[in-house]
Structure formats: C-alpha cells, structure tokens
Design an enzyme around this catalytic site. Structure first.
Site, PDB file in Angstrom:
ATOM      1  N   CYS A  35       0.855  -1.185   0.000  1.00  0.00           N
ATOM      2  CA  CYS A  35       0.000   0.000   0.000  1.00  0.00           C
ATOM      3  C   CYS A  35       0.892   1.237   0.000  1.00  0.00           C
ATOM      4  O   CYS A  35       2.115   1.148   0.125  1.00  0.00           O
ATOM      5  CB  CYS A  35      -0.903   0.002   1.227  1.00  0.00           C
ATOM      6  SG  CYS A  35       0.014   0.133   2.792  1.00  0.00           S
ATOM      7  N   HIS A  90       3.860   1.927  11.735  1.00  0.00           N
ATOM      8  CA  HIS A  90       2.726   1.663  12.620  1.00  0.00           C
ATOM      9  C   HIS A  90       2.440   2.811  13.578  1.00  0.00           C
ATOM     10  O   HIS A  90       1.372   2.850  14.195  1.00  0.00           O
ATOM     11  CB  HIS A  90       2.993   0.391  13.434  1.00  0.00           C
ATOM     12  CG  HIS A  90       3.476  -0.750  12.599  1.00  0.00           C
ATOM     13  ND1 HIS A  90       4.813  -1.059  12.438  1.00  0.00           N
ATOM     14  CD2 HIS A  90       2.802  -1.635  11.850  1.00  0.00           C
ATOM     15  CE1 HIS A  90       4.933  -2.099  11.638  1.00  0.00           C
ATOM     16  NE2 HIS A  90       3.734  -2.464  11.259  1.00  0.00           N
ATOM     17  N   HIS A 117      -0.508  -4.771  19.608  1.00  0.00           N
ATOM     18  CA  HIS A 117      -0.054  -4.431  18.256  1.00  0.00           C
ATOM     19  C   HIS A 117       0.579  -3.041  18.292  1.00  0.00           C
ATOM     20  O   HIS A 117       0.069  -2.141  18.967  1.00  0.00           O
ATOM     21  CB  HIS A 117      -1.229  -4.450  17.275  1.00  0.00           C
ATOM     22  CG  HIS A 117      -0.818  -4.338  15.842  1.00  0.00           C
ATOM     23  ND1 HIS A 117      -0.541  -3.116  15.252  1.00  0.00           N
ATOM     24  CD2 HIS A 117      -0.619  -5.272  14.881  1.00  0.00           C
ATOM     25  CE1 HIS A 117      -0.198  -3.321  13.987  1.00  0.00           C
ATOM     26  NE2 HIS A 117      -0.239  -4.628  13.736  1.00  0.00           N
ATOM     27  N   GLU A 157       0.596  -0.563  16.310  1.00  0.00           N
ATOM     28  CA  GLU A 157      -0.279   0.558  15.941  1.00  0.00           C
ATOM     29  C   GLU A 157      -1.207   0.923  17.089  1.00  0.00           C
ATOM     30  O   GLU A 157      -1.432   2.107  17.376  1.00  0.00           O
ATOM     31  CB  GLU A 157      -1.107   0.227  14.690  1.00  0.00           C
ATOM     32  CG  GLU A 157      -1.969   1.408  14.257  1.00  0.00           C
ATOM     33  CD  GLU A 157      -2.903   1.102  13.105  1.00  0.00           C
ATOM     34  OE1 GLU A 157      -3.971   1.748  13.028  1.00  0.00           O
ATOM     35  OE2 GLU A 157      -2.576   0.229  12.276  1.00  0.00           O
ATOM     36  N   THR A 198      -6.208   0.671  11.892  1.00  0.00           N
ATOM     37  CA  THR A 198      -6.483   0.819  10.453  1.00  0.00           C
ATOM     38  C   THR A 198      -6.499  -0.504   9.699  1.00  0.00           C
ATOM     39  O   THR A 198      -6.884  -0.530   8.522  1.00  0.00           O
ATOM     40  CB  THR A 198      -5.425   1.725   9.789  1.00  0.00           C
ATOM     41  OG1 THR A 198      -4.132   1.120   9.911  1.00  0.00           O
ATOM     42  CG2 THR A 198      -5.419   3.112  10.409  1.00  0.00           C
ATOM     43  N   CYS A 209      -8.208   1.599   6.837  1.00  0.00           N
ATOM     44  CA  CYS A 209      -7.646   2.287   5.680  1.00  0.00           C
ATOM     45  C   CYS A 209      -8.136   1.695   4.360  1.00  0.00           C
ATOM     46  O   CYS A 209      -8.630   0.563   4.303  1.00  0.00           O
ATOM     47  CB  CYS A 209      -6.116   2.288   5.741  1.00  0.00           C
ATOM     48  SG  CYS A 209      -5.357   0.733   5.258  1.00  0.00           S
TER      49      CYS A 209
END
Length: 316
Positions: free
Chosen positions: A17, A79, A129, A131, A170, A200
């Site tokens: 991405c 992240h 995680h 993020e 996301t 996202c």
C-alpha cells in the site's frame, strides 16, 4: 507426466500500500542521505523479506529507543509510536524521521481532537499491536479504553457515557469492526465516531477482493507475515466468505502442498506489507507443479501516493 491443470486467481489490489511504500522509501533515502547505520525503531513494516533487505543495506532495527545511539538518525515505523517516543528523541537531541503512515496519523489527530473536546476514547484494536500501542500512547493513561470484541464492550467502565468517541486500528476486519461499532452504539447511543472510517483504503480494498474470489476457489494463499494484522485478517475474511481452505505463507517454501492435493482453483493475495516479488515466487512454485492458467480478480484500482518527510527531500 502431464502436469494437472490449475487456475490461479490473482486478487487486485494486493501487496504494498502507499503507507508501506513510503515507509520503505524513507529508510532507503535516510541511508542515502546519512549513510549507514540508520536505526529503525521496530520493524519498519511487518515483513521479514523487506526488513532483511533493508538490514543488508545498513538499517539497524531496535525495539527501544535506548538501543539506538544519540549520534545516528532513527526512524519510527509505519505503525506509529506513542507521543513519548519523539519526546525522548528530542530530549536526546537525536535526528529522527517519522515514517508513521499518514492514515494512522489521521487517527492520532482524531483521538487528540476528541480528547480536547472532553471525550474519553474507545479504541477498537488488537492488544499489543504496535499501531494500537502508538495510538493509545497519544493520550494520557486511562483516556483510551481498548476493546477487541463485542463482549469487551459489555465490560467497559467509562467515565461518562455521554462523553465518548471511538477510533479503530487501520488494519482490522471490516465486518468484525462493524459488529463492535454496533455494540458500542447500542450501549452508548451518544458515542461519536470518526468523520470517515478509520480502517484504511488498502485494508478495505484487499478484503473486498478476497470476498469476490473466495466463493469460486478451492483454496486461498495469503502472502504475508504472521505478525501482520492486515494479512491475518485476509485469511479470516477468505474463510468466512466461503473459501474452504486459507493459509498464510511468508514465502513459497511455506506452502503446504499436501493440503492442496486434488484442487483445481487457488486464489492468491498478499497483505499490504508483502512485496510483489514474493507473490511472483508463489506463482512460480505453482507453475513448477501444475499447468497454470492465471486469472485476475480486479475489484478496485489504487492511485494513492504519500510524500516522504521534507527532511529527506532536502540536501544533506
């Protein structure tokens, strides 16, 4: 012997991405500008092949800022990081570059805006995680409550049910997240959501492509890393959408050929941090065993690009 026929369905979009592409470019440009070593806090993206490639060019990956010397540049992963990390880098007078995906940064800004308006945050995400840790770390302890399932919503203890907002990681399953959001809205009718969905575009698009091909295939392979949230979600989405067998593989060597015995159709996709070269490797492994016909399953086109930080565009 004649190779058995097999149709490979290639999902599109798949793989890198814009946020991952930008993060990798940031490390490469930092190495060009400052030379090796350049330190990176946490894996720049969750893919061993990518990380090993950058390590070979002179990037040093560390889990804590304390493990990076003050006199070398440091990069924060795609992240995102808690607010305390750049603050520590500034206190140590370090040169740092933030490779946080702009769509993750958008969630950080949302959280801060809601907090300034007196709302306590509920974050839908996966505990531990990076993020999630980075997003929750934008606000003081207790200001962001984490939920992973609808059951977690029932156990929430909030400061004021009339002053709540929610944000999400996301890279979540779109369908799972919708269930949790419904549970939040049912229990806290006044809760405020994001102006635009936090999951996202790349995560959503890759899941939609998997849903489109899942009912027509005998098996699906997702190229990605075990610690990649969006890759693991693709496996789950494929199974729920009707694919009898779905496997996460990092490389072609990970394919369980016994599980694919007797099949005639296979879908292939890749998480947002998996490079196309690894997808080609998997396709070549099938060509070595089958008479392969390739079909593309196109559900969206992506033309998103993110600029690298200004410090890397300026001369040394």
């Amino acid at each position: 012997m004649t190779a058995p026929p097999l149709t490979l369905y290639l999902a599109a979009p798949r793989g890198f991405c814009a946020g991952v592409d930008r993060a990798i470019k940031i490390v490469e440009m930092a190495l060009e500008k400052w030379g090796a070593p350049v330190y990176v806090r946490h894996e720049i993206v969750h893919n061993k092949f990518v990380v090993d490639g950058l390590r070979g060019k002179g990037a040093v990956f560390v889990e804590d800022l304390d493990d990076a010397p003050s006199d070398r540049p440091v990069i924060f992963s795609a992240h995102g990081v808690p607010r305390s990390v750049p603050a520590e880098a500034r206190a140590r007078e370090m040169v740092y570059v933030d490779a946080t995906c702009p769509l993750v940064s958008k969630v950080h800004i949302e959280a801060e805006r809601h907090s300034q308006n007196g709302r306590q945050m509920v974050m839908i995400g996966h505990a531990g995680h990076p993020e999630t840790l980075g997003t929750m770390g934008q606000l003081p302890p207790g200001e962001v409550l984490l939920v992973e399932t609808p059951d977690d919503v029932a156990k929430l203890e909030v400061r004021d049910p009339e002053r709540l907002a929610f944000i999400t990681q996301t890279t979540l399953s779109v369908d799972d997240t919708a269930e949790i959001v419904a549970a939040l809205r049912a229990r806290f009718p006044a809760i405020v959501g994001p102006h635009k969905e936090d999951i996202c575009y790349a995560t959503t698009n890759r899941q939609e492509a998997v849903k489109a091909m899942a009912p027509a295939i005998d098996a699906m392979l997702v190229v990605g890393a075990p610690n990649s949230s969006n890759s693991r979600r693709l496996v789950e989405v494929g199974r729920r959408a009707g694919c009898p067998y779905a496997q996460l593989v990092q490389r072609a060597d990970d394919i369980d050929w016994r599980a694919l015995d007797g099949i005639s159709t296979v879908g292939i996709t890749a998480g947002a941090s998996a490079p196309e070269v690894l997808i080609d490797e998997v396709v070549d492994a099938f060509r070595a065993r089958f008479a392969v016909t390739v079909e593309k399953v196109v559900t969206a086109e992506e033309h998103v690009e993110f600029k690298v930080p200004r410090v890397l565009r300026e001369p040394a």
